[in-house]
Scaffold this motif. Structure first.
Motif, PDB file in Angstrom:
ATOM      1  N   LEU A  77       1.328  -1.266  -0.053  1.00  0.00           N
ATOM      2  CA  LEU A  77       0.030   0.015  -0.564  1.00  0.00           C
ATOM      3  C   LEU A  77       0.679   1.182  -0.071  1.00  0.00           C
ATOM      4  N   ASP A  78       2.547   1.109   0.297  1.00  0.00           N
ATOM      5  CA  ASP A  78       3.218   2.309   0.801  1.00  0.00           C
ATOM      6  C   ASP A  78       3.703   2.573  -0.705  1.00  0.00           C
ATOM      7  N   GLY A  79       3.009   1.775  -1.133  1.00  0.00           N
ATOM      8  CA  GLY A  79       4.266   1.663  -2.998  1.00  0.00           C
ATOM      9  C   GLY A  79       5.683   0.403  -2.904  1.00  0.00           C
ATOM     10  N   THR A  80       6.499   0.439  -1.774  1.00  0.00           N
ATOM     11  CA  THR A  80       7.433  -1.415  -1.167  1.00  0.00           C
ATOM     12  C   THR A  80       7.054  -1.829  -2.363  1.00  0.00           C
ATOM     13  N   THR A  81       7.741  -2.180  -4.134  1.00  0.00           N
ATOM     14  CA  THR A  81       7.704  -3.306  -4.595  1.00  0.00           C
ATOM     15  C   THR A  81       9.286  -4.491  -4.582  1.00  0.00           C
ATOM     16  N   CYS A  82       8.595  -5.586  -4.333  1.00  0.00           N
ATOM     17  CA  CYS A  82      10.187  -6.833  -4.053  1.00  0.00           C
ATOM     18  C   CYS A  82       9.015  -7.715  -4.854  1.00  0.00           C
ATOM     19  N   SER A 109       4.063   3.134  -6.694  1.00  0.00           N
ATOM     20  CA  SER A 109       3.195   2.458  -7.619  1.00  0.00           C
ATOM     21  C   SER A 109       1.807   1.859  -6.908  1.00  0.00           C
ATOM     22  N   TRP A 110       0.984   1.628  -7.298  1.00  0.00           N
ATOM     23  CA  TRP A 110      -0.041   1.058  -7.403  1.00  0.00           C
ATOM     24  C   TRP A 110      -0.493  -0.825  -7.778  1.00  0.00           C
ATOM     25  N   SER A 111      -0.590  -0.812  -8.836  1.00  0.00           N
ATOM     26  CA  SER A 111      -0.774  -1.541  -8.965  1.00  0.00           C
ATOM     27  C   SER A 111       0.588  -2.540 -10.235  1.00  0.00           C
ATOM     28  N   VAL A 112       1.206  -3.315 -10.045  1.00  0.00           N
ATOM     29  CA  VAL A 112       2.531  -3.436 -10.317  1.00  0.00           C
ATOM     30  C   VAL A 112       1.797  -5.109 -11.774  1.00  0.00           C
ATOM     31  N   SER A 113       3.087  -5.195 -12.713  1.00  0.00           N
ATOM     32  CA  SER A 113       3.097  -6.025 -13.372  1.00  0.00           C
ATOM     33  C   SER A 113       4.497  -6.482 -14.200  1.00  0.00           C
ATOM     34  N   LEU A 114       4.454  -7.395 -14.067  1.00  0.00           N
ATOM     35  CA  LEU A 114       5.964  -8.240 -14.510  1.00  0.00           C
ATOM     36  C   LEU A 114       5.870  -8.419 -16.464  1.00  0.00           C
ATOM     37  N   ASN A 115       6.838  -7.867 -16.835  1.00  0.00           N
ATOM     38  CA  ASN A 115       7.018  -7.759 -18.224  1.00  0.00           C
ATOM     39  C   ASN A 115       7.083  -9.689 -18.169  1.00  0.00           C
ATOM     40  N   PRO A 116       6.562 -10.300 -19.731  1.00  0.00           N
ATOM     41  CA  PRO A 116       6.700 -11.507 -19.353  1.00  0.00           C
ATOM     42  C   PRO A 116       7.822 -12.374 -19.445  1.00  0.00           C
ATOM     43  N   ASN A 117       8.775 -10.860 -20.464  1.00  0.00           N
ATOM     44  CA  ASN A 117       9.766 -11.327 -21.208  1.00  0.00           C
ATOM     45  C   ASN A 117      10.914 -10.808 -19.461  1.00  0.00           C
ATOM     46  N   GLY A 118      10.345 -11.005 -18.385  1.00  0.00           N
ATOM     47  CA  GLY A 118      11.529 -10.937 -17.091  1.00  0.00           C
ATOM     48  C   GLY A 118      12.178  -9.659 -16.906  1.00  0.00           C
ATOM     49  N   ALA A 119      12.489  -8.975 -17.942  1.00  0.00           N
ATOM     50  CA  ALA A 119      13.653  -7.627 -17.868  1.00  0.00           C
ATOM     51  C   ALA A 119      12.926  -6.625 -17.103  1.00  0.00           C
ATOM     52  N   THR A 120      11.644  -6.294 -17.054  1.00  0.00           N
ATOM     53  CA  THR A 120      11.323  -4.845 -16.423  1.00  0.00           C
ATOM     54  C   THR A 120       9.629  -5.535 -16.137  1.00  0.00           C
ATOM     55  N   TYR A 121       9.572  -4.381 -15.263  1.00  0.00           N
ATOM     56  CA  TYR A 121       7.880  -4.246 -14.640  1.00  0.00           C
ATOM     57  C   TYR A 121       7.346  -3.131 -14.943  1.00  0.00           C
ATOM     58  N   ALA A 122       5.799  -3.403 -15.112  1.00  0.00           N
ATOM     59  CA  ALA A 122       5.588  -1.870 -14.798  1.00  0.00           C
ATOM     60  C   ALA A 122       4.387  -1.615 -13.794  1.00  0.00           C
ATOM     61  N   SER A 149      -0.058   8.900 -20.002  1.00  0.00           N
ATOM     62  CA  SER A 149      -1.453   8.907 -20.376  1.00  0.00           C
ATOM     63  C   SER A 149      -2.563   9.988 -20.644  1.00  0.00           C
ATOM     64  N   GLY A 150      -1.899  11.870 -20.402  1.00  0.00           N
ATOM     65  CA  GLY A 150      -2.638  12.406 -20.239  1.00  0.00           C
ATOM     66  C   GLY A 150      -3.463  13.309 -19.518  1.00  0.00           C
ATOM     67  N   ARG A 151      -3.930  11.809 -18.998  1.00  0.00           N
ATOM     68  CA  ARG A 151      -4.986  12.275 -17.953  1.00  0.00           C
ATOM     69  C   ARG A 151      -4.526  11.613 -16.263  1.00  0.00           C
ATOM     70  N   SER A 152      -4.599  12.796 -15.693  1.00  0.00           N
ATOM     71  CA  SER A 152      -4.047  13.011 -14.239  1.00  0.00           C
ATOM     72  C   SER A 152      -5.052  12.417 -13.607  1.00  0.00           C
ATOM     73  N   ARG A 153      -5.352  10.644 -13.032  1.00  0.00           N
ATOM     74  CA  ARG A 153      -6.272  10.562 -12.478  1.00  0.00           C
ATOM     75  C   ARG A 153      -5.607   9.041 -12.191  1.00  0.00           C
ATOM     76  N   HIS A 154      -6.282   8.329 -10.608  1.00  0.00           N
ATOM     77  CA  HIS A 154      -5.010   7.439 -10.146  1.00  0.00           C
ATOM     78  C   HIS A 154      -5.562   6.221 -11.461  1.00  0.00           C
ATOM     79  N   GLY A 155      -3.896   5.355 -11.321  1.00  0.00           N
ATOM     80  CA  GLY A 155      -4.200   4.104 -12.542  1.00  0.00           C
ATOM     81  C   GLY A 155      -4.718   3.287 -10.718  1.00  0.00           C
ATOM     82  N   MET A 156      -5.122   2.110 -11.219  1.00  0.00           N
ATOM     83  CA  MET A 156      -6.275   1.199 -10.465  1.00  0.00           C
ATOM     84  C   MET A 156      -5.482   0.087 -11.226  1.00  0.00           C
TER      85      MET A 156
END
Length: 324
Positions: A77-82, A109-122, A149-156
C-alpha cells in the motif's frame, strides 16, 4: 448452455484479512496477496501453505507472477515493490517507489505487472502514468521510462500483453489506455465505462482485453492493430448481470471463457462467444481476485480457476461437466 463449477479445494490456513490478488502459476501453485500484509504460496493439490513472506507493515495490493512460475512481483500500500524468487524463497529485488529523496519525481506504485520477458516491470501511479522499471535484481526498481496517459487520474490496474510488447492501464475515471512499449507511445484510449475500472484481463493471443468496472459491467474490447497501425475496433461486447461493482476478471487460456468476481458476493463465468453468463457461484463475501489456471483445459472440460476475497480464503474451482 450452462456450466457447472464446484469448489474443489479450500486453503487450510486463510489470510486474516481480505485477499486483494491471486495468481495460479505454471508450476500448479497458487500465490495470494492480502490486506494482512502477507504473500503466500499454496499447494494446489492440498491447499497447504508451501511458502510465505513475513508480514509487510501495510496491505499488499497488487501481485504479478512470471509465465514460468519462478518469480512473483508484489506491491504494498505504501509503494514498496518486491520480487520474490519462488524457487529459492528469497526476495531478490526491493524498491521503495515512494522515495523522492532517491529519485526526483518518484511516483508511488499501486498496481504492478511483471513483463513476461522478465527484464522490466510496470507500475501505475496516482498521476495517470505508467512507470517502467528494471526487474533485474542488480538494478531492480531503476526507472527506465514514463508512459503518460494525459489524464491525471489514479491508475487502478496495469497488465502486460502476453507477448510483453504492450501494457494496458485503467483508471478511477473509467478510462483504459494501451501503450506500445518499444515506441513508448499511447496507441489506444477507450472510454467504455462510466465508473472506475478495477481489473483488466488480456486474452492469451493478445487480441482482446476484458475490463471490469464499478458500473457493474464487463466490456470486451478488440485491441488488434491493423497493418497500418490503426487501433482495433474497441468495445465489441458488454457483459451484464452483476448487481454491484465488478472487482476482478480473468480470461481462460483457451479464450473461450472469462470469470469475474464482484462486490455482490458472486463469481460469474462467461461464454465470450455467446456474450452470456453460463455459471454463477455464490461466495461468502466480496470477490476481489480471480485467476484461471494457465494450463489449457482437458478435452470436454471447462478448466479451473482460483478466487480470493473478503473472507481471506483461497478457493479452487473446477468444471463439473456441461449442461446444454
Amino acid at each position: 448452455m450452462s456450466l457447472a463449477f464446484v469448489n474443489a479445494l479450500e486453503c487450510k490456513e486463510p489470510h486474516s484479512d481480505e485477499i486483494w490478488a491471486v495468481a495460479w502459476t505454471a508450476n500448479n501453485t497458487a500465490v495470494s496477496a492480502s490486506a494482512d500484509g502477507t504473500v503466500k504460496q499454496w499447494d494446489s493439490a492440498s491447499g497447504q501453505v508451501s511458502m510465505s513472506r513475513p508480514p509487510h507493515n501495510l496491505a499488499i495490493v497488487s501481485l504479478s507472477v512470471s509465465p514460468d512460475g519462478k518469480f512473483a512481483l508484489y506491491n504494498g500500500l505504501d509503494g514498496t515493490t518486491c520480487l520474490w524468487d519462488l524457487q529459492a524463497d528469497t526476495v531478490v529485488g526491493r524498491h521503495e517507489s515512494y522515495d523522492r529523496s532517491a529519485v526526483q519525481g518518484a511516483e508511488p506504485s499501486w498496481s504492478v505487472s511483471l513483463n513476461p520477458n522478465g527484464a522490466t516491470y510496470a507500475g501505475t501511479s496516482s498521476t495517470g502514468n505508467v512507470n517502467i522499471y528494471s526487474a533485474n535484481p542488480d538494478s531492480f526498481g531503476t526507472r527506465q521510462a514514463v508512459l503518460t496517459s494525459g489524464r491525471s487520474r489514479h491508475g487502478m490496474d496495469c497488465v502486460h500483453s502476453p507477448d510483453g510488447t504492450q501494457v494496458a492501464l485503467s483508471n478511477e475515471a473509467g478510462q483504459v489506455f494501451i501503450f506500445d512499449l518499444e515506441s513508448q507511445a499511447l496507441t489506444s484510449t477507450y472510454s467504455s465505462h462510466a465508473m472506475c475500472v478495477r481489473s483488466l484481463a488480456w486474452s492469451s493471443d493478445g487480441q482482446l482485453l476484458l475490463t471490469a468496472s464499478d458500473d457493474k459491467r464487463l466490456i470486451l474490447h478488440d485491441v488488434r492493430s491493423t497493418p497500418s497501425g490503426k487501433p482495433g475496433s474497441g468495445a465489441v461486447a458488454t457483459l451484464t448481470g452483476h448487481s454491484s461493482w465488478v472487482l476482478s476478471t480473468s480470461i481462460s487460456p483457451d479464450g473461450r471463457l472469462a470469470a469475474s468476481g464482484s462486490a455482490d458476493k458472486t463469481i460469474k463465468v462467461w461464454d465470450l462467444s455467446a456474450r452470456a453468463a453460463v455459471s454463477t457461484l455464490q461466495e461468502s463475501g466480496e470477490v476481489w481476485s480471480i485467476a484461471w489456471s494457465p494450463k489449457p483445459p482437458a478435452p470436454g472440460t471447462a478448466g479451473a480457476f482460483i478466487s480470493g476475497g473478503q473472507d481471506g480464503h483461497v478457493r479452487w474451482w473446477r468444471s463439473a461437466g456441461t449442461d446444454a
